[in-house]
Design a protein around this motif. Sequence first.
Motif, short mmCIF file in Angstrom:
data_model
loop_
_atom_site.label_atom_id
_atom_site.label_comp_id
_atom_site.label_asym_id
_atom_site.label_seq_id
_atom_site.Cartn_x
_atom_site.Cartn_y
_atom_site.Cartn_z
N PHE A 98 0.54 -1.00 0.10
CA PHE A 98 -0.11 0.11 0.12
C PHE A 98 1.01 0.94 -0.12
O PHE A 98 0.72 2.14 0.82
N ASP A 99 1.69 1.47 -1.24
CA ASP A 99 2.96 2.50 -0.64
C ASP A 99 2.27 3.36 -1.69
O ASP A 99 3.39 2.85 -3.30
N PRO A 100 1.64 4.27 -2.28
CA PRO A 100 0.31 4.27 -1.72
C PRO A 100 -0.74 3.35 -2.23
O PRO A 100 -0.77 2.94 -2.96
N VAL A 101 -1.46 3.84 -1.00
CA VAL A 101 -2.60 2.89 -1.54
C VAL A 101 -3.66 3.82 -2.27
O VAL A 101 -3.68 4.60 -2.21
N THR A 102 -4.00 2.73 -2.88
CA THR A 102 -4.79 3.46 -4.39
C THR A 102 -6.12 3.44 -4.67
O THR A 102 -6.67 2.55 -3.71
N PHE A 103 -7.65 3.36 -5.12
CA PHE A 103 -8.87 3.60 -5.35
C PHE A 103 -9.04 1.36 -5.68
O PHE A 103 -9.60 1.24 -5.53
N TYR A 150 -5.46 -1.86 -14.39
CA TYR A 150 -4.59 -1.09 -14.53
C TYR A 150 -3.45 -0.75 -13.37
O TYR A 150 -2.33 -0.49 -14.06
N LEU A 151 -4.07 -0.67 -12.38
CA LEU A 151 -3.22 0.79 -11.29
C LEU A 151 -3.01 -0.33 -10.33
O LEU A 151 -3.03 -1.27 -10.33
N SER A 152 -1.49 0.65 -10.84
CA SER A 152 -1.18 -0.28 -9.12
C SER A 152 -0.07 0.98 -8.24
O SER A 152 -0.05 2.19 -8.99
N SER A 153 0.51 0.73 -7.43
CA SER A 153 0.93 1.92 -6.83
C SER A 153 2.43 2.61 -7.47
O SER A 153 2.81 3.67 -7.32
N SER A 154 2.60 1.65 -7.75
CA SER A 154 4.18 2.05 -8.44
C SER A 154 4.30 2.83 -9.28
O SER A 154 4.62 4.21 -9.81
N VAL A 155 2.31 2.38 -10.74
CA VAL A 155 2.17 3.25 -11.79
C VAL A 155 2.32 5.12 -11.00
O VAL A 155 2.18 6.62 -11.41
N VAL A 156 1.03 5.49 -9.77
CA VAL A 156 0.99 6.09 -9.14
C VAL A 156 2.23 7.13 -9.05
O VAL A 156 2.49 8.31 -9.21
N ARG A 157 3.20 6.03 -8.43
CA ARG A 157 4.54 7.03 -7.96
C ARG A 157 4.81 7.26 -9.17
O ARG A 157 5.47 8.60 -9.35
N GLU A 158 5.06 6.54 -9.81
CA GLU A 158 5.45 6.63 -11.15
C GLU A 158 5.57 8.06 -12.01
O GLU A 158 5.70 9.54 -11.81
N LEU A 159 4.29 7.83 -12.15
CA LEU A 159 3.22 9.34 -12.39
C LEU A 159 3.78 10.38 -11.95
O LEU A 159 3.82 11.77 -12.00
N MET A 160 3.41 10.37 -10.17
CA MET A 160 3.82 11.26 -9.92
C MET A 160 5.14 12.31 -9.92
O MET A 160 5.32 13.45 -9.97
N GLU A 161 6.22 10.99 -10.12
CA GLU A 161 7.92 11.80 -10.62
C GLU A 161 7.74 12.43 -11.76
O GLU A 161 8.90 13.63 -11.56
N PHE A 162 6.74 12.51 -12.49
CA PHE A 162 6.69 13.21 -13.59
C PHE A 162 5.46 14.54 -13.60
O PHE A 162 4.91 14.82 -14.74
N ASP A 163 5.76 14.77 -12.21
CA ASP A 163 4.49 15.74 -12.00
C ASP A 163 3.13 14.94 -12.65
O ASP A 163 1.88 16.32 -13.14
N GLY A 164 2.39 13.96 -13.33
CA GLY A 164 1.20 13.57 -13.57
C GLY A 164 0.02 13.35 -12.50
O GLY A 164 0.03 13.88 -11.26
N ASP A 165 -1.07 14.15 -13.14
CA ASP A 165 -2.52 13.77 -12.38
C ASP A 165 -2.44 12.50 -11.56
O ASP A 165 -2.68 11.80 -12.67
#
Length: 163
Positions: free
Chosen positions: A10-15, A125-140
Motif C-alpha cells: 500500500f505504498d501508497p493506497v490506491t482506489f 491497470y492501476l498499481s502503487s508503482s504506477v502512481v509513484r511513477e506518474l508523480m515523479e513526472f508531475d502527472g495527474d
Amino acid sequence: MRSAVYPGSFDPVTFGHLDIIERASKHFDRVIVCVMVNYKKNYLFSSEERCAMIRESVAHLENVEVDVSSSLLVDYAKLKGAQVILKGLRTVQDFEFELQMALTNKKLDNDVETFFMVTNNQYSYLSSSVVRELMEFDGDVSDFIPPHVEKAIRIKYGKDARE
C-alpha cells in the motif's frame, strides 16, 4: 466471526486497493488491512504513514481495521484469528504469483484459506508503482488515489501540495 486479512505494501493506497477493501467489508465480519513490511524493500512512505492514509480512507467502514506486520503472513493471520487471506487480482501475472504464494501458505498452515478477489475493471491497470511513477513526472494522479493521499505523495516528491 469470519475474518479476512488483506495484506499489501500500500505504498501508497490506491482506489483499486480501496475498492477491494470496500467490497470485502460486505462479505466478512472483520477485514484487517495489514501493511506488510519487507526490510529488503525501499518504501516511499513509512509503515506508520501508510497505515494512517489507509485509516483515513476506510474510516466509514466499521468492520475494517488497519495494522502493520513484518511477520510471516500465515502467522499473522493465525495471531489475529483470521481464517482467510484476501488477495486482489488484476492480471494473469498477478494470479500466477499469488497462486504460488497461496499454495505455500496452505502448506504452512492448512487452516488459513486464500480468497482471490478480481479487481474492478476500472482499476485493472492501476498499481502503487504506477502512481509513484506518474508523480515523479508531475502527472495527474487524482483519478487513482484519494485527495489526502495525493497531498501526502506530492509532499514526498517535493511538488506543490495542492489543496
